[in-house]
Design an enzyme around this catalytic site. Structure first.
Site, PDB file in Angstrom:
ATOM      1  N   GLY A  21       0.794  -1.217   0.000  1.00 18.35           N
ATOM      2  CA  GLY A  21       0.000   0.000   0.000  1.00 18.35           C
ATOM      3  C   GLY A  21       0.826   1.266   0.000  1.00 18.35           C
ATOM      4  N   TYR A 154     -12.827   3.686  14.427  1.00 17.97           N
ATOM      5  CA  TYR A 154     -11.498   3.390  13.895  1.00 17.97           C
ATOM      6  C   TYR A 154     -10.422   3.714  14.930  1.00 17.97           C
ATOM      7  CZ  TYR A 154      -7.274   4.153  11.066  1.00 17.97           C
ATOM      8  OH  TYR A 154      -5.995   4.123  10.569  1.00 17.97           O
ATOM      9  N   PRO A 181       1.208   7.986  13.624  1.00 13.88           N
ATOM     10  CA  PRO A 181       1.485   8.987  12.588  1.00 13.88           C
ATOM     11  C   PRO A 181       0.306   9.946  12.431  1.00 13.88           C
ATOM     12  CG  PRO A 181       1.728   6.730  11.759  1.00 13.88           C
ATOM     13  CD  PRO A 181       1.000   6.667  13.053  1.00 13.88           C
ATOM     14  N   ASN A 183      -1.737  12.682   9.842  1.00 10.19           N
ATOM     15  CA  ASN A 183      -2.230  12.467   8.480  1.00 10.19           C
ATOM     16  C   ASN A 183      -1.072  12.429   7.483  1.00 10.19           C
ATOM     17  OD1 ASN A 183      -4.265  13.790  10.194  1.00 10.19           O
ATOM     18  ND2 ASN A 183      -5.563  13.707   8.386  1.00 10.19           N
ATOM     19  N   TRP A 220     -15.732  20.379   1.671  1.00  6.35           N
ATOM     20  CA  TRP A 220     -16.542  20.078   2.844  1.00  6.35           C
ATOM     21  C   TRP A 220     -16.230  21.021   3.998  1.00  6.35           C
ATOM     22  CZ3 TRP A 220     -17.967  14.464   4.458  1.00  6.35           C
ATOM     23  CH2 TRP A 220     -18.680  13.848   3.423  1.00  6.35           C
TER      24      TRP A 220
END
Length: 327
Positions: A21, A154, A181, A183, A220
Site C-alpha cells: 500500500g 477506527y 502517525p 495524516n 466540505w
C-alpha cells in the site's frame, strides 16, 4: 524502560502487512535500504490472506518463510478513509482494524515471536486522541476523553491494539513498538474521492477541475478546522526507527510539528496546481476534529527522529506524481 535489542536487518526476516500500500511501499524500500533481502521480506496480499480471519493470520505467521520464522512483524494494514468513509462504515472500520491487530498479535505470540526475541510493530492513528485534546497533542493525553465522533470506531480499535501489545508485554514478555502517525500524504496515496483523505482528494479535485475548465470546486465544512500532515517517506523512517529503538509499546507521535487550517490548505493546493476557479464551502458537511497538531518531542528523544520534508516541497512532489499517474 527496557533497553532495546538491536535488529540485524541483513539477517532479519520481516513481514509487512499492508506492504503493497501507500505507506507500505516506502517502509519496504527503507527495509531494503537497511539490508533486508527480498527473500526475507514478505508482504501478504489480500487475495492470499484475509487478515480479519483468524485461520488466515495463523497460516500467514506460520508459513510466510517456509520452515523459518519471522523476526519482525510490521503491521501497517488498515481499513481507513476520510470523514465520509468513516461515517458510512463505522462498524466495518472497527471490526476490520480490531480483528487484524487482535489476530496478528495473538498468532505471533502463539508462534513464539517473543520467545525467539522477535518484535511486533503496530502503527496506530491520531484518530485515537480525544476530540478536544490540548494542542499540541501529547501522548499522555490519549485517555483524557472520547475521540471525535466521526472516526471514533477506527480510533478506538487502533488504541485497543496498543493496549493489547502492552498487556502481552506484561504477561508474556512480548516485545513491541507503537507509533501514531499524523495524516500522511505523498506519491501513491489513495486519490479515490469517496475514500481518500483531504490532501489527495483536494489535489484530484483541483487537477480535474482545471482540466475541465470548471469555475469552482466545492469543499466540505467551513475550512476552520486545522490539521497537520507528514510526508509518507518521513513516516516510514519513523516507523523503522521505532522498530530499532523500542522494546515496549510506549506510544510515540510521528508528525511534522505544525498545523494548517483546511481553508489555508485548500488555497495552497489551488495555487500549487494552478487552478484558477473559485472555492465554495459546503458548511452542511462536518469539519471533523477541530484541531490536530502533535508534539514530536518523544520521537526526537526516543527515536532520534524528526520530519525532514518541508510541506510545500512534499505537496509539489505529490501533485507531480498524480499528474503523471492519474487515469
Amino acid at each position: 524502560m527496557a533497553p532495546s535489542t538491536a535488529i540485524k536487518w541483513s539477517d532479519a526476516r520481516v513481514i509487512v502487512t499492508g506492504g503493497a500500500g501507500f505507506l507500505g511501499r516506502f517502509v519496504c524500500q527503507k527495509l531494503r535500504d537497511r539490508g533486508v533481502r527480498d527473500q526475507n521480506l514478505f508482504v501478504p496480499r489480500r487475495s492470499q490472506f484475509d487478515l480479519t480471519a483468524e485461520a488466515d493470520v495463523a497460516r500467514l505467521v506460520r508459513t510466510a518463510f517456509g520452515k523459518d520464522k519471522a523476526d519482525v512483524i510490521v503491521h501497517l494494514a488498515a481499513e481507513v478513509g476520510g470523514i465520509g468513509a468513516n461515517r458510512a462504515n463505522p462498524g466495518r472500520y472497527f471490526f476490520a482494524n480490531m480483528a487484524m491487530a487482535l489476530h496478528l498479535i495473538e498468532q505471533s505470540r502463539l508462534d513464539g515471536l517473543h520467545e525467539r526475541g522477535g518484535k511486533f510493530v503496530q502503527v496506530g492513528t491520531i484518530c485515537a486522541y480525544p476530540k478536544f485534546t490540548p494542542v499540541p497533542f501529547r501522548e499522555e493525553e490519549l485517555w483524557n476523553g472520547y475521540p471525535e465522533e466521526t472516526n471514533a470506531p477506527y480510533g478506538v480499535a487502533k488504541k485497543a491494539a496498543w493496549q493489547m501489545l502492552d498487556a502481552y508485554r506484561l504477561q508474556y514478555g512480548f516485545r513491541g513498538a507503537y507509533v501514531l502517525p499524523v495524516n500522511l500524504y505523498g506519491p501513491y496515496d489513495n486519490f479515490d474521492l469517496h475514500s481518500s483523505h483531504v490532501i489527495p482528494a483536494l489535489i484530484r479535485k483541483c487537477v480535474e477541475a482545471q482540466r475541465r475548465g470548471d469555475k469552482e470546486i466545492v469543499c466540505w465544512g467551513t475550512g476552520a478546522a486545522s490539521r497537520e500532515f507528514l510526508y509518507v517517506e518521513d513516516a516510514a523512517e519513523g516507523i523503522l526507527r521505532a522498530a530499532e529503538a523500542m522494546d515496549e509499546p510506549t506510544p510515540i507521535n510521528l508528525g511534522a510539528g505544525f498545523e494548517i487550517t483546511i481553508k489555508d490548505l485548500v488555497e495552497l493546493i489551488v495555487r500549487l496546481t494552478g487552478f484558477k476557479g473559485g472555492i465554495t464551502w459546503d458548511a452542511t458537511k462536518p469539519d471533523g476534529q477541530p484541531r490536530r497538531c502533535l508534539s514530536t518531542e518523544k520521537a526526537a528523544k526516543l527515536l532520534n527522529w524528526r520530519a525532514q520534508v518541508q510541506f510545500e516541497e512534499g505537496l509539489k512532489k505529490t501533485i507531480d506524481w498524480y499528474r503523471l499517474n492519474a487515469k
